[in-house]
Design an enzyme around this catalytic site. Structure first.
Site, PDB file in Angstrom:
ATOM      1  N   GLY A 177      33.183   9.141  50.539  1.00 16.10           N
ATOM      2  CA  GLY A 177      31.778   8.764  50.357  1.00 16.10           C
ATOM      3  C   GLY A 177      31.640   7.267  50.101  1.00 16.10           C
ATOM      4  N   ALA A 204      30.934  -3.314  57.250  1.00 16.95           N
ATOM      5  CA  ALA A 204      31.563  -3.335  58.579  1.00 16.95           C
ATOM      6  C   ALA A 204      32.230  -4.672  58.881  1.00 16.95           C
ATOM      7  CB  ALA A 204      30.529  -2.999  59.642  1.00 16.95           C
ATOM      8  N   GLY A 263      34.183  -7.916  57.519  1.00 14.60           N
ATOM      9  CA  GLY A 263      34.886  -8.468  56.361  1.00 14.60           C
ATOM     10  C   GLY A 263      35.574  -9.771  56.708  1.00 14.60           C
ATOM     11  N   GLY A 294      39.063 -11.774  57.044  1.00 11.54           N
ATOM     12  CA  GLY A 294      40.521 -11.695  57.140  1.00 11.54           C
ATOM     13  C   GLY A 294      41.149 -12.878  56.421  1.00 11.54           C
ATOM     14  N   ASP A 354      39.781  -8.731  53.221  1.00  7.88           N
ATOM     15  CA  ASP A 354      40.997  -8.040  53.633  1.00  7.88           C
ATOM     16  C   ASP A 354      42.215  -8.884  53.241  1.00  7.88           C
ATOM     17  OD1 ASP A 354      42.162  -5.796  55.521  1.00  7.88           O
ATOM     18  OD2 ASP A 354      43.219  -7.665  55.957  1.00  7.88           O
ATOM     19  N   TYR A 368      50.811 -11.838  52.732  1.00 15.39           N
ATOM     20  CA  TYR A 368      50.121 -13.068  53.133  1.00 15.39           C
ATOM     21  C   TYR A 368      50.386 -14.192  52.123  1.00 15.39           C
ATOM     22  CZ  TYR A 368      47.409  -9.865  56.154  1.00 15.39           C
ATOM     23  OH  TYR A 368      47.010  -8.907  57.065  1.00 15.39           O
ATOM     24  N   LYS A 426      47.569  -4.459  51.188  1.00 15.84           N
ATOM     25  CA  LYS A 426      48.546  -3.689  51.988  1.00 15.84           C
ATOM     26  C   LYS A 426      49.925  -3.702  51.344  1.00 15.84           C
ATOM     27  CE  LYS A 426      45.924  -5.291  55.944  1.00 15.84           C
ATOM     28  NZ  LYS A 426      45.586  -6.693  55.599  1.00 15.84           N
ATOM     29  N   HIS A 436      51.372  -1.301  55.472  1.00 15.48           N
ATOM     30  CA  HIS A 436      51.145  -2.447  56.367  1.00 15.48           C
ATOM     31  C   HIS A 436      51.684  -2.220  57.778  1.00 15.48           C
ATOM     32  CE1 HIS A 436      50.382  -7.034  56.071  1.00 15.48           C
ATOM     33  NE2 HIS A 436      50.134  -6.610  57.289  1.00 15.48           N
TER      34      HIS A 436
END
Ligand code: A2P
Length: 314
Positions: free
Chosen positions: A9, A14, A16, A18, A43, A48, A73, A106
Site C-alpha cells: 500500500g 514515479a 526519483g 539517481g 535512489d 555508490y 541496495k 543490487h
C-alpha cells in the site's frame, strides 16, 4: 507527481533522483536542491560510496520523513544471511535514517565477503537460487524488524524473481532494471504488472557518466535520436524530459541522475509531460534489445557469470 502503489500500500513517487556516480562534494548539494524543487524519491546504494553525503542533505531537509521515499541496495559482498542486517544498518547509519522505504538486492552476482570489487574470478561465488533464498529470508527479517518497509531486486531477470517468489514469505515488491527506449523491458513490465510489482528504470538517459571502460565506442545515443528530438520540439521541452515522460506514461518509475540544478529541474518537469499516442508509438518502435550496462565487468576469465546465466536471455 504520479505515485505507484506497492503491495504494502506504500506509494512510490514515479520520478526519483539517481545517485550513482554523483560525486562526494556534489551529491549533498544536488539532493538538497532536488528536495527543494519537489523531488521526494532518492535512489541510493551502499556501493555508490556517497550515502553519508546524501545523509547530510537528508538531515537538513524540512520535508517530513513520511513524504520521502528512500531506496538503498545490498551490495554483492553482503549476501550471506548474517551480513544482510549489518549491511542495511550501515546504510541507515550513513543516511541518518531509522528505516528505508525500499531495499534491493543490487545484482544477482555474489562477491566473496570482504571484497568490494572482484579482482579476479576467485573473488566471485557462483549464483544459486538456494543461496538467494537465504539472503531473501534475512531481508524478510529486516522487514519484520521495521528496518525497511519493502524489499525487491535490481538487475534480476523475471526467471530469477519467479524463483524467489515461488518460495518466499514476502514477495519482491520492486524490480529495478535498465530501461529506456532501446531496452524497453516489455517482458519485465508484463511480469510485474501480473504480480502487483513496480518496475523502476535506471539509465533512462543512456547513463553517459559511466566509468570510461564501460562505455562502448559504437553506443547509440538516446538524447540525440531524431524521434526524441522531434517529440521534444513538438512539446517545447527537452529530449531528457521526453525519455523520462515516456517511462512515467508507461506506468513505471524512473531515476535519472543529475547533479546540475537546471537538469534536475528539466527532469522533474517530465513527470507532468503529456505525450500523445503518436509520440508513444514512435518511441515504442525504438526498442532494439540494447543494454548500455551489460554486466561484462562480472565476466572476467574464469568467471562463473556469463551473459546467458546473468540475464537468462531476457
Ligand atoms: P549531470 O549529473 O551533469 O546532469 P542516467 O540517468 O541515464 O544514468 O544519465 C545520467 C547522465 O545524464 C549524467 O551524466 C547526467 O549529468 C546527465 N543528465 C542528467 N539530466 C540530463 C538532462 N536533462 N539532459 C542531458 N543530460 C542529463
Amino acid at each position: 507527481m504520479k505515485y505507484l502503489t506497492l503491495p504494502t500500500g506504500d506509494r512510490m513517487p514515479a520520478l526519483g533522483l539517481g545517485t550513482w556516480q554523483a560525486a562526494k562534494g556534489q551529491v549533498a548539494q544536488a539532493v538538497t536542491e532536488a528536495l527543494r524543487i519537489g523531488y521526494r524519491h532518492i535512489d541510493c546504494a551502499h556501493v555508490y560510496g556517497n550515502e553519508a553525503e546524501i545523509g547530510e542533505a537528508l538531515a537538513t531537509t524540512d520535508v517530513p520523513r513520511n513524504e520521502l521515499w528512500i531506496t538503498s541496495k545490498l551490495w554483492n559482498n553482503s549476501q550471506m544471511p548474517e551480513d544482510v542486517r549489518p549491511a542495511l544498518k550501515g546504510s541507515l547509519k550513513a543516511l541518518g535514517l531509522e528505516y528505508l522505504d525500499l531495499y534491493l538486492v543490487h545484482w544477482p552476482v555474489q562477491i566473496r565477503s570482504g571484497v568490494t570489487y572482484p579482482q579476479s574470478s576467485a573473488d566471485l561465488v557462483p549464483w544459486t537460487t538456494e543461496h538467494m533464498l537465504e539472503t531473501w529470508e534475512a531481508l524478510e527479517e529486516c522487514v519484520d524488524e521495521g528496518l525497511v518497509r519493502n524489499i525487491g531486486t535490481s538487475n534480476f531477470s523475471t526467471k530469477k524473481i519467479l524463483a524467489i517468489q515461488e518460495r518466499c514469505t514476502l514477495r519482491p515488491a520492486v524490480s529495478q532494471v535498465e530501461m529506456h527506449p532501446y531496452f524497453q523491458q516489455n517482458k519485465m513490465r508484463a511480469f510485474c504488472a501480473a504480480n502487483g510489482m513496480v518496475v523502476t528504470g535506471f539509465a533512462p538517459l543512456g547513463s553517459k557518466h559511466r566509468p570510461a571502460h564501460q562505455i562502448k565506442t559504437d553506443e547509440p545515443s538516446l538524447l540525440d535520436h531524431p524521434h526524441i528530438l522531434s517529440i521534444a520540439e513538438k512539446h517545447g521541452t527537452t529530449p531528457a524530459a521526453v525519455l523520462l515522460g515516456w517511462a512515467v506514461a508507461r506506468g513505471t518509475s524512473v531515476i535519472p541522475k543529475s547533479v546540475n540544478p537546471g537538469r534536475l529541474q528539466q527532469n522533474l518537469a517530465a513527470a507532468d509531460l503529456a505525450l500523445d499516442e503518436e509520440d508513444m508509438t514512435a518511441i515504442n518502435a525504438m526498442d532494439a534489445g540494447y543494454r548500455f550496462l551489460d554486466g561484462a565487468h562480472w565476466m572476467m576469465d574464469g568467471s562463473p557469470y556469463t551473459p546467458e546465466n546473468l540475464w537468462d536471455g531476457e
